[in-house]
Scaffold this active site. Structure first.
Site, PDB file in Angstrom:
ATOM      1  N   HIS A   1       2.596  -1.678  -3.061  1.00 22.67           N
ATOM      2  CA  HIS A   1       2.216  -1.292  -1.697  1.00 22.67           C
ATOM      3  C   HIS A   1       1.515   0.062  -1.682  1.00 22.67           C
ATOM      4  O   HIS A   1       1.665   0.869  -2.605  1.00 22.67           O
ATOM      5  CB  HIS A   1       3.464  -1.217  -0.802  1.00 22.67           C
ATOM      6  CG  HIS A   1       4.423  -0.120  -1.205  1.00 22.67           C
ATOM      7  ND1 HIS A   1       5.305  -0.240  -2.255  1.00 22.67           N
ATOM      8  CD2 HIS A   1       4.623   1.125  -0.706  1.00 22.67           C
ATOM      9  CE1 HIS A   1       6.001   0.875  -2.382  1.00 22.67           C
ATOM     10  NE2 HIS A   1       5.607   1.733  -1.453  1.00 22.67           N
TER      11      HIS A   1
ATOM     12  N   HIS B   1       1.551   1.321  -5.458  1.00 22.16           N
ATOM     13  CA  HIS B   1       2.643   1.665  -6.366  1.00 22.16           C
ATOM     14  C   HIS B   1       3.817   0.714  -6.168  1.00 22.16           C
ATOM     15  O   HIS B   1       3.876  -0.021  -5.167  1.00 22.16           O
ATOM     16  CB  HIS B   1       3.044   3.131  -6.195  1.00 22.16           C
ATOM     17  CG  HIS B   1       3.461   3.482  -4.790  1.00 22.16           C
ATOM     18  ND1 HIS B   1       2.553   3.606  -3.762  1.00 22.16           N
ATOM     19  CD2 HIS B   1       4.681   3.697  -4.251  1.00 22.16           C
ATOM     20  CE1 HIS B   1       3.204   3.912  -2.644  1.00 22.16           C
ATOM     21  NE2 HIS B   1       4.496   3.960  -2.914  1.00 22.16           N
TER      22      HIS B   1
HETATM   23  O1  LIG Z   1      11.072   5.627  -5.618  1.00 26.24           O
HETATM   24  C1  LIG Z   1       9.938   5.610  -6.089  1.00 26.24           C
HETATM   25  O2  LIG Z   1       9.686   5.787  -7.265  1.00 26.24           O
HETATM   26  C2  LIG Z   1       8.771   5.374  -5.169  1.00 26.24           C
HETATM   27  C3  LIG Z   1       9.229   4.874  -3.859  1.00 26.24           C
HETATM   28  C4  LIG Z   1       8.083   4.689  -2.902  1.00 26.24           C
HETATM   29  O3  LIG Z   1       7.490   3.664  -2.820  1.00 26.24           O
HETATM   30  C5  LIG Z   1       7.707   5.824  -2.067  1.00 26.24           C
HETATM   31  O4  LIG Z   1       8.379   6.852  -2.100  1.00 26.24           O
HETATM   32  O5  LIG Z   1       6.709   5.706  -1.351  1.00 26.24           O
HETATM   33 FE   LIG Z   2       5.896   3.834  -1.387  1.00 26.33          FE
END
Ligand SMILES: O=C(O)CCC(=O)C(=O)O
Ligand SMILES: [Fe+2]
Length: 269
Positions: A101, A245
């Site tokens: 996303h 990500h």
């Molecule tokens: O916890 C993570 O590594 C990323 C989580 C995430 O998608 C965000 O913080 O936007």
């Molecule tokens: Fe995120």
């Protein structure tokens, strides 16, 4: 007597996406170094800064250099530090981030940038992956590129509303399926999964799904991504306009805390 002053070194993480930035302290970054880091971010879509000692006040100060710190509706922020979101282990069944996303794309003006500082990490696991959406767009055929030209996609915050127990109006909006990065001028594929982007504008979900699924699934090809194994002191930032990500939840009930700040972006065009 000589004093060694570490200087900025930027090295690619994979050929496709990401660079590691060493030899700088983000709390005291000079303006020339900031400029170099800025162009590295826009071109590489994400950056890793190892071995930082950035407390919450310095994290906010560093974030403020990139633009306006934003708060996203439906999310709750750290007390005393408006703008810092404490990302925590909600359990595998409840994690809102274990899928590819861009952050909060259902807003009219989704965040341009996100910054994550590792605060407490599990013994093993809890990696995060990023993929390059410039490359996902470049890989499409000319026919597909011209089909997508001018097409808009519906973005819905329904899933986030359900997960956070939000009972007000569910935000939704339309954005171009291919967006132009305001700094690099490059085009990037901008789509989500079936919950985030249920359909193209003016088309039914049934008509839209096969193509949106294809575009979504081919985006994070292994040769277009980087997988980060977190270490204490890591600060990572990414550009939601050219990267998606995915937070891997493989660490069970172990604590994992990250402090996140997002920087406001423009309306995608
Ligand atoms: O916890 C993570 O590594 C990323 C989580 C995430 O998608 C965000 O913080 O936007
Ligand atoms: Fe995120």
């Amino acid at each position: 007597m000589t004093t060694e002053i570490a200087s900025l070194v930027i090295t690619p993480l994979t050929t496709a996406v990401g660079s590691a930035v060493r030899g700088v302290d983000l709390a005291t970054l000079s303006d020339p170094d900031f400029e170099k880091i800025r162009s590295a971010l826009f071109n590489r879509c994400m950056l890793v800064f190892p071995d930082q000692a950035l407390d919450d006040a310095s994290l906010l100060k560093f974030a403020g250099r990139w633009g306006e710190i934003m708060v996203t509706p439906m999310l709750t922020y750290l007390e005393g530090y408006p703008g810092i979101l404490r990302v925590r282990n909600r359990g595998k069944d409840n994690t809102p981030t274990e899928y590819w996303h861009a952050d909060s794309p259902y807003l009219e003006r989704p965040p341009a940038l996100s910054i994550l500082a590792a605060r407490e990490l599990p013994t093993t696991g809890g990696d995060t992956m990023w993929c390059n959406q410039y490359l996902a767009y470049d890989a499409l055929s000319d026919g597909m590129k011209s089909f997508l030209d001018g097409k808009r996609v519906k973005y819905s915050g329904a899933k986030m509303a359900k997960r956070t127990g939000h009972d007000g109006e569910v935000p939704y909006t339309y954005h171009p399926a291919v967006r132009t990065h305001p700094e690099t001028g490059r085009k990037a594929l901008f789509i989500g999964n079936e919950e985030l982007t249920p359909s193209f504008e003016g088309m039914t979900e049934e008509e839209s799904r096969p193509l949106l699924d294809f575009l979504y699934q081919q985006s994070p090809n292994p040769d277009r991504m980087y997988r980060h194994q977190w270490r204490p002191g890591d600060v990572v930032m990414w550009d939601n306009r050219c990267a998606m990500h995915y937070a891997v939840h493989d660490y069970g009930e172990e604590p994992r805390f990250m402090h996140r700040v997002t920087i406001a972006g423009e309306r995608p065009f």
